[in-house]
Design a protein around this motif. Structure first.
Motif, PDB file in Angstrom:
ATOM      1  N   ASN A  46       0.298 -41.226   6.613  1.00 36.91           N
ATOM      2  CA  ASN A  46      -0.987 -41.891   6.471  1.00 36.91           C
ATOM      3  C   ASN A  46      -2.091 -40.868   6.196  1.00 36.91           C
ATOM      4  O   ASN A  46      -2.338 -39.983   7.013  1.00 36.91           O
ATOM      5  N   GLU A  47      -2.756 -40.993   5.061  1.00 35.12           N
ATOM      6  CA  GLU A  47      -3.794 -40.048   4.646  1.00 35.12           C
ATOM      7  C   GLU A  47      -4.934 -39.968   5.663  1.00 35.12           C
ATOM      8  O   GLU A  47      -5.400 -38.888   5.994  1.00 35.12           O
ATOM      9  N   MET A  48      -5.387 -41.124   6.169  1.00 37.74           N
ATOM     10  CA  MET A  48      -6.482 -41.121   7.137  1.00 37.74           C
ATOM     11  C   MET A  48      -6.056 -40.430   8.429  1.00 37.74           C
ATOM     12  O   MET A  48      -6.843 -39.708   9.040  1.00 37.74           O
ATOM     13  N   ARG A  49      -4.819 -40.628   8.852  1.00 36.95           N
ATOM     14  CA  ARG A  49      -4.320 -39.970  10.065  1.00 36.95           C
ATOM     15  C   ARG A  49      -4.325 -38.455   9.879  1.00 36.95           C
ATOM     16  O   ARG A  49      -4.680 -37.711  10.790  1.00 36.95           O
ATOM     17  N   LYS A  50      -3.926 -37.983   8.698  1.00 35.04           N
ATOM     18  CA  LYS A  50      -3.953 -36.550   8.417  1.00 35.04           C
ATOM     19  C   LYS A  50      -5.375 -36.008   8.539  1.00 35.04           C
ATOM     20  O   LYS A  50      -5.608 -34.955   9.127  1.00 35.04           O
ATOM     21  N   SER A  55      -9.570 -33.003  11.216  1.00 35.36           N
ATOM     22  CA  SER A  55     -10.944 -33.057  11.731  1.00 35.36           C
ATOM     23  C   SER A  55     -10.988 -32.688  13.209  1.00 35.36           C
ATOM     24  O   SER A  55     -11.898 -31.983  13.656  1.00 35.36           O
ATOM     25  N   ALA A  56      -9.993 -33.144  13.975  1.00 33.94           N
ATOM     26  CA  ALA A  56      -9.930 -32.794  15.398  1.00 33.94           C
ATOM     27  C   ALA A  56      -9.796 -31.286  15.570  1.00 33.94           C
ATOM     28  O   ALA A  56     -10.439 -30.679  16.429  1.00 33.94           O
ATOM     29  N   ARG A  57      -8.995 -30.664  14.735  1.00 34.70           N
ATOM     30  CA  ARG A  57      -8.820 -29.209  14.829  1.00 34.70           C
ATOM     31  C   ARG A  57     -10.103 -28.463  14.444  1.00 34.70           C
ATOM     32  O   ARG A  57     -10.451 -27.461  15.048  1.00 34.70           O
TER      33      ARG A  57
END
Length: 127
Positions: A46-50, A55-57
């Protein structure tokens, strides 16, 4: 957009918020993350999950400048933790935002949710 805010919690923790507005290609082009982190996303379809993971990192890096984000792992239950560090972390994503809570004094947790019709129907369950 990127970094939205970082709020200190006393001298022992912080909450950060990141607004997602990039594509995977933009992350790769800016080379803000280690190549191994981007490669590790090969198993995520899933592109959004990636984008949420990357973003979290980036948010962790903004909250703890110079940290090796490779130390951020997930246990068998999917809970994030820092390998070899006592600092505790909680990560939540919703819509175009990623939020992180960090604590030096023990477990921490947070949850963000985009307000939609489902949330309005169950709003009485929230603090």
């Amino acid at each position: 957009m990127g970094l939205y805010s970082i709020t200190s919690i006393g001298d022992y923790g912080a909450i950060g918020l990141w607004k997602i507005s990039k594509s995977i290609k933009e992350f790769e082009l800016k080379n803000k993350l280690l190549a191994k982190e981007i490669t590790a996303l090969g198993g995520v379809s899933n592109e959004m999950r990636k984008i949420q993971i990357l973003s979290a990192r980036l948010l962790v890096n903004a909250m703890i400048p110079g940290i090796d984000t490779g130390l951020l792992l997930r246990n068998a239950a999917g809970k994030p933790y820092f390998k070899g560090l006592k600092k505790k972390i909680s990560i939540s994503h919703s819509g175009e935002f990623v939020a992180i809570s960090l604590s030096d004094r023990g477990n921490t947790g947070l949850d963000i949710e985009k307000i939609g019709s489902k949330i309005i129907r169950i709003e009485g369950k929230f603090m």
